[in-house]
Design a protein around this motif. Structure first.
Motif, PDB file in Angstrom:
ATOM      1  N   PRO A 143       0.833  -1.210   0.000  1.00  0.00           N
ATOM      2  CA  PRO A 143       0.000   0.000   0.000  1.00  0.00           C
ATOM      3  C   PRO A 143       0.868   1.260   0.000  1.00  0.00           C
ATOM      4  O   PRO A 143       1.918   1.310   0.653  1.00  0.00           O
ATOM      5  CB  PRO A 143      -0.795  -0.112   1.312  1.00  0.00           C
ATOM      6  CG  PRO A 143      -0.807  -1.575   1.625  1.00  0.00           C
ATOM      7  CD  PRO A 143       0.536  -2.082   1.142  1.00  0.00           C
ATOM      8  N   ALA A 144       0.432   2.246  -0.745  1.00  0.00           N
ATOM      9  CA  ALA A 144       1.157   3.529  -0.805  1.00  0.00           C
ATOM     10  C   ALA A 144       0.991   4.289   0.507  1.00  0.00           C
ATOM     11  O   ALA A 144      -0.021   4.157   1.197  1.00  0.00           O
ATOM     12  CB  ALA A 144       0.631   4.369  -1.965  1.00  0.00           C
ATOM     13  N   GLY A 168      -2.097   6.502   1.286  1.00  0.00           N
ATOM     14  CA  GLY A 168      -2.514   6.125   2.625  1.00  0.00           C
ATOM     15  C   GLY A 168      -3.956   5.678   2.735  1.00  0.00           C
ATOM     16  O   GLY A 168      -4.412   5.365   3.829  1.00  0.00           O
ATOM     17  N   CYS A 169      -4.685   5.619   1.609  1.00  0.00           N
ATOM     18  CA  CYS A 169      -6.090   5.198   1.676  1.00  0.00           C
ATOM     19  C   CYS A 169      -6.230   3.681   1.797  1.00  0.00           C
ATOM     20  O   CYS A 169      -7.296   3.178   2.115  1.00  0.00           O
ATOM     21  CB  CYS A 169      -6.875   5.716   0.470  1.00  0.00           C
ATOM     22  SG  CYS A 169      -6.525   4.861  -1.093  1.00  0.00           S
ATOM     23  N   GLY A 170      -5.140   2.949   1.523  1.00  0.00           N
ATOM     24  CA  GLY A 170      -5.163   1.494   1.643  1.00  0.00           C
ATOM     25  C   GLY A 170      -5.560   0.754   0.383  1.00  0.00           C
ATOM     26  O   GLY A 170      -5.422  -0.461   0.312  1.00  0.00           O
ATOM     27  N   THR A 171      -6.033   1.477  -0.637  1.00  0.00           N
ATOM     28  CA  THR A 171      -6.441   0.828  -1.890  1.00  0.00           C
ATOM     29  C   THR A 171      -5.623   1.316  -3.077  1.00  0.00           C
ATOM     30  O   THR A 171      -5.951   1.025  -4.225  1.00  0.00           O
ATOM     31  CB  THR A 171      -7.945   1.050  -2.173  1.00  0.00           C
ATOM     32  OG1 THR A 171      -8.195   2.455  -2.347  1.00  0.00           O
ATOM     33  CG2 THR A 171      -8.806   0.503  -1.052  1.00  0.00           C
ATOM     34  N   TYR A 172      -4.566   2.063  -2.789  1.00  0.00           N
ATOM     35  CA  TYR A 172      -3.642   2.543  -3.812  1.00  0.00           C
ATOM     36  C   TYR A 172      -2.285   1.941  -3.470  1.00  0.00           C
ATOM     37  O   TYR A 172      -1.845   1.997  -2.320  1.00  0.00           O
ATOM     38  CB  TYR A 172      -3.583   4.075  -3.816  1.00  0.00           C
ATOM     39  CG  TYR A 172      -2.862   4.647  -5.000  1.00  0.00           C
ATOM     40  CD1 TYR A 172      -3.455   4.655  -6.258  1.00  0.00           C
ATOM     41  CD2 TYR A 172      -1.581   5.168  -4.882  1.00  0.00           C
ATOM     42  CE1 TYR A 172      -2.785   5.178  -7.362  1.00  0.00           C
ATOM     43  CE2 TYR A 172      -0.911   5.699  -5.973  1.00  0.00           C
ATOM     44  CZ  TYR A 172      -1.522   5.694  -7.205  1.00  0.00           C
ATOM     45  OH  TYR A 172      -0.861   6.206  -8.295  1.00  0.00           O
ATOM     46  N   PHE A 173      -1.622   1.349  -4.461  1.00  0.00           N
ATOM     47  CA  PHE A 173      -0.455   0.517  -4.224  1.00  0.00           C
ATOM     48  C   PHE A 173       0.786   1.030  -4.946  1.00  0.00           C
ATOM     49  O   PHE A 173       0.686   1.724  -5.955  1.00  0.00           O
ATOM     50  CB  PHE A 173      -0.747  -0.922  -4.660  1.00  0.00           C
ATOM     51  CG  PHE A 173      -1.953  -1.494  -3.981  1.00  0.00           C
ATOM     52  CD1 PHE A 173      -1.844  -2.081  -2.725  1.00  0.00           C
ATOM     53  CD2 PHE A 173      -3.207  -1.428  -4.567  1.00  0.00           C
ATOM     54  CE1 PHE A 173      -2.952  -2.594  -2.074  1.00  0.00           C
ATOM     55  CE2 PHE A 173      -4.333  -1.934  -3.923  1.00  0.00           C
ATOM     56  CZ  PHE A 173      -4.199  -2.518  -2.675  1.00  0.00           C
ATOM     57  N   VAL A 174       1.940   0.635  -4.423  1.00  0.00           N
ATOM     58  CA  VAL A 174       3.232   0.968  -5.003  1.00  0.00           C
ATOM     59  C   VAL A 174       3.958  -0.330  -5.328  1.00  0.00           C
ATOM     60  O   VAL A 174       3.926  -1.274  -4.537  1.00  0.00           O
ATOM     61  CB  VAL A 174       4.076   1.793  -4.001  1.00  0.00           C
ATOM     62  CG1 VAL A 174       5.515   1.903  -4.451  1.00  0.00           C
ATOM     63  CG2 VAL A 174       3.487   3.162  -3.809  1.00  0.00           C
TER      64      VAL A 174
END
Length: 168
Positions: A9-10, A55-61
């Motif tokens: 997660p980002a 930091g939303c938990g649904t966006y990834f790195v």
């Protein structure tokens, strides 16, 4: 040649690295499909990491073993155009891969992480506003074209895109 990376997660602290990666990606990869004048005006807007995604938990790195951001992307239950979404429908958001890491499965791995996360949240379908360049990528993932659209990035700045949708 093996390539080691992980998907996580980002975080808000990833903002500068994601923005730099997105600017490199969009400035190189979109060049063939967009008017240079439109791209030059759009890059400062589309090449920036969105604070609401970090930091939303649904966006990834996608992070390399050296700590470089090789790609980023995810989904939200809110429409990127701030419009109301449909119940059970999410929206793919800012999927991009650094040009130095293309064709290594990173975009697909980020999409898979987003799909799994969306399904766990009860999302039954995803929409996406694809760049002209990424339409074939999204099509391979299972998205179908709905229609060409123009996104208003600011008054007088219209960015051609493709509205797409897939069932999960």
């Amino acid at each position: 040649m093996p390539f080691d990376y992980s998907i996580r997660p980002a975080l808000a602290s990833d903002a500068d690295a994601i923005s730099a990666m997105m600017t490199r990606s969009y400035s190189e990869l979109l060049r063939a499909d967009y008017n240079p004048r439109i791209l030059a005006k759009a890059l400062p807007r589309i090449g920036q990491a969105r604070p609401e995604l970090l930091g939303c938990g649904t966006y990834f790195v996608a992070e390399t073993s050296e700590g470089d951001v090789a790609g980023a992307g995810g989904w939200t239950d809110l429409s990127p155009t701030r419009g109301l979404g449909h119940q059970g429908e999410g929206h793919m958001r800012h999927v991009a891969v650094d040009p130095n890491y293309l064709r290594r499965g990173i975009g697909s791995a980020l999409a898979k992480a987003a799909f799994e996360s969306a399904q766990k949240s009860g999302v039954r379908a995803l929409r996406c506003m694809s760049t002209l360049t990424a339409e074939a990528f999204y099509n391979r993932l299972g998205f179908a074209r709905i229609q060409p659209i123009e996104l208003t990035l600011e008054p007088g700045l219209f960015f051609p895109a493709i509205e797409m949708r897939m069932a999960l």
